[in-house]
Design an enzyme around this catalytic site. Structure first.
Site, PDB file in Angstrom:
ATOM      1  N   TYR A 226       0.860  -1.200   0.000  1.00 46.54           N
ATOM      2  CA  TYR A 226       0.000   0.000   0.000  1.00 46.54           C
ATOM      3  C   TYR A 226       0.890   1.243   0.000  1.00 46.54           C
ATOM      4  CZ  TYR A 226      -3.356   3.582   1.285  1.00 46.54           C
ATOM      5  OH  TYR A 226      -4.105   4.735   1.289  1.00 46.54           O
TER       6      TYR A 226
ATOM      7  N   LYS B  18       1.178   4.331  -2.826  1.00 50.46           N
ATOM      8  CA  LYS B  18       0.970   5.753  -2.530  1.00 50.46           C
ATOM      9  C   LYS B  18       2.260   6.546  -2.773  1.00 50.46           C
ATOM     10  CE  LYS B  18      -3.406   5.869  -1.811  1.00 50.46           C
ATOM     11  NZ  LYS B  18      -4.300   6.681  -2.645  1.00 50.46           N
TER      12      LYS B  18
HETATM   13  P1  NDP Z   1     -13.525   4.388   1.003  1.00 49.13           P
HETATM   14  O1  NDP Z   1     -13.321   2.906   1.044  1.00 49.13           O
HETATM   15  O2  NDP Z   1     -14.557   4.972   1.899  1.00 49.13           O
HETATM   16  O3  NDP Z   1     -13.800   4.847  -0.495  1.00 49.13           O
HETATM   17  C1  NDP Z   1     -13.077   4.303  -1.582  1.00 49.13           C
HETATM   18  C2  NDP Z   1     -13.787   4.654  -2.869  1.00 49.13           C
HETATM   19  O4  NDP Z   1     -13.022   4.114  -3.964  1.00 49.13           O
HETATM   20  C3  NDP Z   1     -15.178   4.056  -2.967  1.00 49.13           C
HETATM   21  O5  NDP Z   1     -16.056   5.006  -3.512  1.00 49.13           O
HETATM   22  C4  NDP Z   1     -15.010   2.899  -3.946  1.00 49.13           C
HETATM   23  O6  NDP Z   1     -16.212   2.736  -4.687  1.00 49.13           O
HETATM   24  C5  NDP Z   1     -13.891   3.421  -4.842  1.00 49.13           C
HETATM   25  N1  NDP Z   1     -13.182   2.358  -5.543  1.00 49.13           N
HETATM   26  C6  NDP Z   1     -12.388   1.408  -4.988  1.00 49.13           C
HETATM   27  N2  NDP Z   1     -11.936   0.574  -5.949  1.00 49.13           N
HETATM   28  C7  NDP Z   1     -12.461   1.026  -7.121  1.00 49.13           C
HETATM   29  C8  NDP Z   1     -12.369   0.572  -8.462  1.00 49.13           C
HETATM   30  N3  NDP Z   1     -11.647  -0.508  -8.793  1.00 49.13           N
HETATM   31  N4  NDP Z   1     -13.037   1.246  -9.425  1.00 49.13           N
HETATM   32  C9  NDP Z   1     -13.783   2.344  -9.111  1.00 49.13           C
HETATM   33  N5  NDP Z   1     -13.898   2.822  -7.850  1.00 49.13           N
HETATM   34  C10 NDP Z   1     -13.245   2.150  -6.869  1.00 49.13           C
HETATM   35  O7  NDP Z   1     -12.084   4.997   1.343  1.00 49.13           O
HETATM   36  P2  NDP Z   1     -11.508   6.494   1.452  1.00 49.13           P
HETATM   37  O8  NDP Z   1     -12.522   7.498   1.109  1.00 49.13           O
HETATM   38  O9  NDP Z   1     -10.821   6.581   2.741  1.00 49.13           O
HETATM   39  O10 NDP Z   1     -10.392   6.416   0.316  1.00 49.13           O
HETATM   40  C11 NDP Z   1     -10.283   7.333  -0.757  1.00 49.13           C
HETATM   41  C12 NDP Z   1      -8.817   7.545  -1.057  1.00 49.13           C
HETATM   42  O11 NDP Z   1      -8.182   8.125   0.062  1.00 49.13           O
HETATM   43  C13 NDP Z   1      -8.036   6.278  -1.376  1.00 49.13           C
HETATM   44  O12 NDP Z   1      -7.195   6.544  -2.479  1.00 49.13           O
HETATM   45  C14 NDP Z   1      -7.221   6.040  -0.123  1.00 49.13           C
HETATM   46  O13 NDP Z   1      -6.037   5.353  -0.409  1.00 49.13           O
HETATM   47  C15 NDP Z   1      -6.955   7.460   0.322  1.00 49.13           C
HETATM   48  N6  NDP Z   1      -6.618   7.657   1.728  1.00 49.13           N
HETATM   49  C16 NDP Z   1      -7.435   7.200   2.731  1.00 49.13           C
HETATM   50  C17 NDP Z   1      -7.076   7.411   4.054  1.00 49.13           C
HETATM   51  C18 NDP Z   1      -7.892   6.908   5.207  1.00 49.13           C
HETATM   52  O14 NDP Z   1      -7.367   6.831   6.339  1.00 49.13           O
HETATM   53  N7  NDP Z   1      -9.156   6.569   5.009  1.00 49.13           N
HETATM   54  C19 NDP Z   1      -5.855   8.183   4.396  1.00 49.13           C
HETATM   55  C20 NDP Z   1      -5.099   8.624   3.269  1.00 49.13           C
HETATM   56  C21 NDP Z   1      -5.481   8.379   1.995  1.00 49.13           C
HETATM   57  P3  NDP Z   1     -16.873   1.345  -5.151  1.00 49.13           P
HETATM   58  O15 NDP Z   1     -16.598   0.349  -4.072  1.00 49.13           O
HETATM   59  O16 NDP Z   1     -18.322   1.698  -5.334  1.00 49.13           O
HETATM   60  O17 NDP Z   1     -16.196   1.036  -6.436  1.00 49.13           O
HETATM   61  C1  8X3 Z   2      -4.344   5.612   4.650  1.00 46.99           C
HETATM   62  C2  8X3 Z   2      -3.621   6.016   5.873  1.00 46.99           C
HETATM   63  O1  8X3 Z   2      -1.807   5.329   7.544  1.00 46.99           O
HETATM   64  O2  8X3 Z   2      -3.523   3.679   6.991  1.00 46.99           O
HETATM   65  O3  8X3 Z   2      -3.652   5.993   3.496  1.00 46.99           O
HETATM   66  O4  8X3 Z   2      -1.797   4.220   5.426  1.00 46.99           O
HETATM   67  S1  8X3 Z   2      -2.643   4.730   6.460  1.00 46.99           S
END
Ligand code: NDP
Ligand code: 8X3
Length: 253
Positions: free
Chosen positions: A153, A157
Site C-alpha cells: 500500500y 501511494k
Molecule cells: P472508502 O473505502 O470509503 O472509499 C473508496 C472509494 O473508492 C469508494 O467510492 C469505492 O467505490 C472506490 N473504488 C475502490 N476501488 C475502485 C475501483 N476498482 N473502481 C472504481 N472505484 C473504486 O475509502 P476512502 O474514502 O478513505 O479512500 C479514498 C482515497 O483516500 C483512497 O485513495 C485512499 O487510499 C486514500 N486515503 C485514505 C485514508 C484513510 O485513512 N481513510 C488516508 C489517506 C489516503 P466502489 O466500491 O463503489 O467502487
Molecule cells: C491511509 C492512511 O496510515 O492507513 O492511506 O496508510 S494509512
C-alpha cells in the site's frame, strides 16, 4: 456555465464528501464507482439538493478498456472537465511481504496506480484540448512514510506521490494544475476494506483519538481549486491533530 468535476470513488468516504462539497459550489459532476445503486442514490440527492447536473459512470477503474470507453462515450458537453479528482483507492490486508496474499497486492497496484493512470490518460488530453484543468491526486501519509506491514500500500501511494510530480512537469506547458492531497487517518470505509469486512478490527484503528472526517479532506480539496489561476498547491499533507506520523498518535486526550 457550471464547472465540471470528475470524481473517482464517489460512492463513499472522501470521494462522496467531495461530490457534496463541489455540488454545493455549483460544479456539475461526473461520479465514478462500481456500486451502481449508490451512484444512483447520490446523484438523485445531489440533483435535488443543489440543482446541478450529474453523470454517473459505473466503472471499475482497473479495467482499461471500460475506462477509455466510458470517457470517450460521454456526451461532448461533459468533456470540458475542469477538475479531475483521482480519489478511488484502497488498502487490502496488512501483512509482511513474506506472508501477504499476492491477490491483495494485485488489487492495490491495479486500483491505486494503474486505475489512476487509465483515468488520467483518458481525461488529461481533454483538458489539454480545453487549454485548462486541475488534476488532484489523493495520496496519503503512506506515500511519504513507510510503516510496518504497509509495504505494498505504501509503495502504491509513493507511486502516486511520484506520478503527481511527473504529471506537474509534463503539464506545466499546458496550463494544467496538478495537486496532491496526502491525508493521515480518516474514518471512512477504508479500514473495513483493508480488514476485509472485519468491522471491529476496522473500528479499533480509530480508538482513542479523533481521526479526520472525509469532509475535512474534501474541504481542503475544494479549497485547492479556489485559488487564482497563477497559484497552485503542489502538495498538502493533512493530518489529525492527534497524529504526528504514520505510527505516532496521541491517544491520551
Ligand atoms: P472508502 O473505502 O470509503 O472509499 C473508496 C472509494 O473508492 C469508494 O467510492 C469505492 O467505490 C472506490 N473504488 C475502490 N476501488 C475502485 C475501483 N476498482 N473502481 C472504481 N472505484 C473504486 O475509502 P476512502 O474514502 O478513505 O479512500 C479514498 C482515497 O483516500 C483512497 O485513495 C485512499 O487510499 C486514500 N486515503 C485514505 C485514508 C484513510 O485513512 N481513510 C488516508 C489517506 C489516503 P466502489 O466500491 O463503489 O467502487
Ligand atoms: C491511509 C492512511 O496510515 O492507513 O492511506 O496508510 S494509512
Amino acid at each position: 456555465m457550471n464547472k465540471i468535476t470528475l470524481i473517482t470513488g464517489a460512492t463513499s468516504g472522501i470521494g462522496k464528501s467531495c461530490a457534496y462539497i463541489f455540488a454545493k459550489h455549483k460544479h456539475d459532476l461526473i461520479i465514478i464507482g462500481r456500486r451502481a445503486e449508490r451512484l444512483e442514490d447520490i446523484s438523485q440527492d445531489l440533483i435535488s439538493k443543489y440543482d446541478i447536473n450529474v453523470l454517473q459512470l459505473c466503472v471499475d477503474i482497473r479495467n482499461r478498456d471500460d475506462v477509455i470507453n466510458a470517457i470517450e462515450s460521454m456526451p461532448n458537453v461533459w468533456k470540458k472537465i475542469d477538475v479531475l479528482i483521482n480519489n478511488a483507492g484502497l488498502a487490502v490486508g496488512l501483512s509482511t511481504i513474506q506472508d501477504a496474499e499476492i491477490d491483495d497486492w494485485e488489487r492495490m497496484i491495479d486500483t491505486n496506480v494503474k486505475g489512476l493512470l487509465y483515468i488520467s490518460r483518458a481525461v488529461i488530453p481533454l483538458m489539454i484540448r480545453n487549454k485548462r484543468g486541475h488534476v488532484i491526486n489523493i495520496g496519503s501519509i503512506a506515500g511519504k512514510e513507510v510503516y510496518p506491514n504497509g509495504n505494498i500500500y505504501c509503495a502504491t501511494k509513493h507511486a502516486v506521490d511520484a506520478l503527481t510530480k511527473g504529471m506537474r512537469i509534463d503539464l506545466v506547458e499546458e496550463n494544467i494544475k496538478v495537486t496532491q492531497i496526502a491525508p493521515g487517518a480518516i474514518e471512512t470505509e477504508f479500514s473495513i476494506v483493508r480488514f476485509k469486512g472485519d468491522k471491529s478490527k476496522a473500528d479499533s484503528i480509530y480508538d482513542g483519538y479523533q481521526p479526520l472526517s472525509p469532509d475535512d479532506v474534501a474541504n481542503v480539496t475544494y479549497y485547492s481549486t479556489t485559488l487564482p489561476s497563477h497559484v497552485n498547491i503542489n502538495d498538502m499533507v493533512i493530518m489529525p491533530t492527534a497524529q504526528a506520523s504514520s505510527m505516532v498518535f496521541n491517544k491520551s486526550i
